[in-house]
Motif scaffolding. Structure first.
Motif, PDB file in Angstrom:
ATOM      1  N   LYS A 139       0.893  -1.306  -0.020  1.00 45.05           N
ATOM      2  CA  LYS A 139       0.046  -0.023  -0.142  1.00 45.05           C
ATOM      3  C   LYS A 139       0.857   1.297   0.053  1.00 45.05           C
ATOM      4  CE  LYS A 139      -1.122   0.216   4.958  1.00 45.05           C
ATOM      5  NZ  LYS A 139      -1.885  -0.041   6.187  1.00 45.05           N
ATOM      6  N   THR A 173      -6.137   1.999   5.271  1.00 46.58           N
ATOM      7  CA  THR A 173      -6.362   1.660   6.793  1.00 46.58           C
ATOM      8  C   THR A 173      -7.714   1.237   7.253  1.00 46.58           C
ATOM      9  OG1 THR A 173      -4.374   3.088   7.424  1.00 46.58           O
ATOM     10  CG2 THR A 173      -5.730   2.377   9.241  1.00 46.58           C
ATOM     11  N   TRP A 174      -8.675   2.187   6.629  1.00 44.77           N
ATOM     12  CA  TRP A 174      -9.981   1.853   6.878  1.00 44.77           C
ATOM     13  C   TRP A 174     -10.524   0.746   6.145  1.00 44.77           C
ATOM     14  CZ3 TRP A 174     -14.408   1.860   3.613  1.00 44.77           C
ATOM     15  CH2 TRP A 174     -15.660   1.742   4.159  1.00 44.77           C
ATOM     16  N   GLN A 176      -8.551  -1.732   5.428  1.00 47.50           N
ATOM     17  CA  GLN A 176      -7.893  -3.153   6.236  1.00 47.50           C
ATOM     18  C   GLN A 176      -8.411  -3.542   7.391  1.00 47.50           C
ATOM     19  OE1 GLN A 176      -3.829  -2.340   6.941  1.00 47.50           O
ATOM     20  NE2 GLN A 176      -3.446  -4.356   7.107  1.00 47.50           N
ATOM     21  N   SER A 177      -8.958  -2.493   8.241  1.00 46.19           N
ATOM     22  CA  SER A 177      -9.814  -2.490   9.359  1.00 46.19           C
ATOM     23  C   SER A 177     -11.078  -2.987   9.189  1.00 46.19           C
ATOM     24  CB  SER A 177      -9.601  -1.311  10.317  1.00 46.19           C
ATOM     25  OG  SER A 177     -10.406  -0.273   9.802  1.00 46.19           O
TER      26      SER A 177
END
Length: 179
Positions: A139, A173-174, A176-177
Motif C-alpha cells: 500500500k 487503513t479503513w 484493512q480494518s
C-alpha cells in the motif's frame, strides 16, 4: 552538554553546511537528528518533514521547529531555529554584494553549477534512503506511485499531493480494518 546548546550547535552546523535549500538538508538532518543525537526515529523525521512540507514556511525551519519542540518545548523550538538560521544570516550579509559582482565570472558560474549538481546527488541519495524506510508495504508503494504520477504527469501541487496521500493512507487503513 546542555540540551539547548546541543540543539543550537547541531542546527547551526546544519545551517552552516547546507547548500541548496531544505531538501539538501535531508542528509544532515538524518545524520544529526536520527543517528547522532537520537532525537527522532527515521519515521518521525519523515513525518516532520512531510508536515513541514505542507505547512507555510521554510521546510528546514519547520522541521527544526518540530524537533526543538519535541526536545524542549517552545524554547527548544526557538533555539533550534535560531541555530539553523544564524549561519545563513551572517553569510548572506557578508557575501551578498560580492556574489552579485562575482557570478558573472565563468569560474564562479561553473563552481555554482557544480554545487547545484552535487546537492542534487545528496538529495537523491537521501530520497532513496527515505524511500527504503517509508515504503515497506504494497500500500505504501501504491501511494508512492500515485503521488509520483500526480506530480510528474499532472503537475499536482505539493499540498494536493500530500493531502491525497493522506487520504489514500486513511482509505487503505479503513479498508484493512473493515476487512
Amino acid at each position: 552538554m546542555n540540551i539547548y546548546l546541543k540543539l543550537f550547535t547541531s542546527f547551526f552546523r546544519m545551517g552552516l553546511f547546507t547548500f541548496g535549500g531544505g531538501y539538501a538538508m535531508l542528509p544532515l538532518l538524518q545524520r544529526e537528528v536520527v543517528e547522532n543525537n537520537k532525537w527522532a526515529t527515521e519515521e518521525e523525521l519523515l513525518d516532520y518533514y512531510a508536515i513541514g512540507q505542507t505547512t507555510p514556511g521554510i521546510i528546514a525551519v519547520n522541521t527544526a521547529t518540530f524537533i526543538g519542540q519535541k526536545q524542549k518545548g517552545t524554547l527548544g523550538a526557538i533555539v533550534a531555529v535560531l541555530g539553523l538560521l544564524t549561519p545563513s544570516i551572517v553569510i548572506i550579509s557578508l557575501l551578498s554584494g560580492v556574489l552579485e559582482r562575482a557570478q558573472n565570472y565563468p569560474k564562479v558560474h561553473s563552481a555554482l553549477l557544480g554545487i547545484r549538481i552535487a546537492v542534487s546527488a545528496l538529495i537523491l541519495t537521501t530520497v532513496i534512503q527515505m524511500g527504503k524506510s517509508a515504503i515497506k508495504e504494497v500500500k505504501a508503494l501504491l501511494i508512492f506511485l500515485v503521488a509520483l504520477v500526480l506530480i510528474l504527469v499532472f503537475k499536482t501541487s505539493i499540498v494536493t499531493t500530500v493531502l491525497l496521500g493522506a487520504l489514500l493512507g486513511i482509505a487503505f487503513t479503513w479498508r484493512q480494518s473493515n476487512a
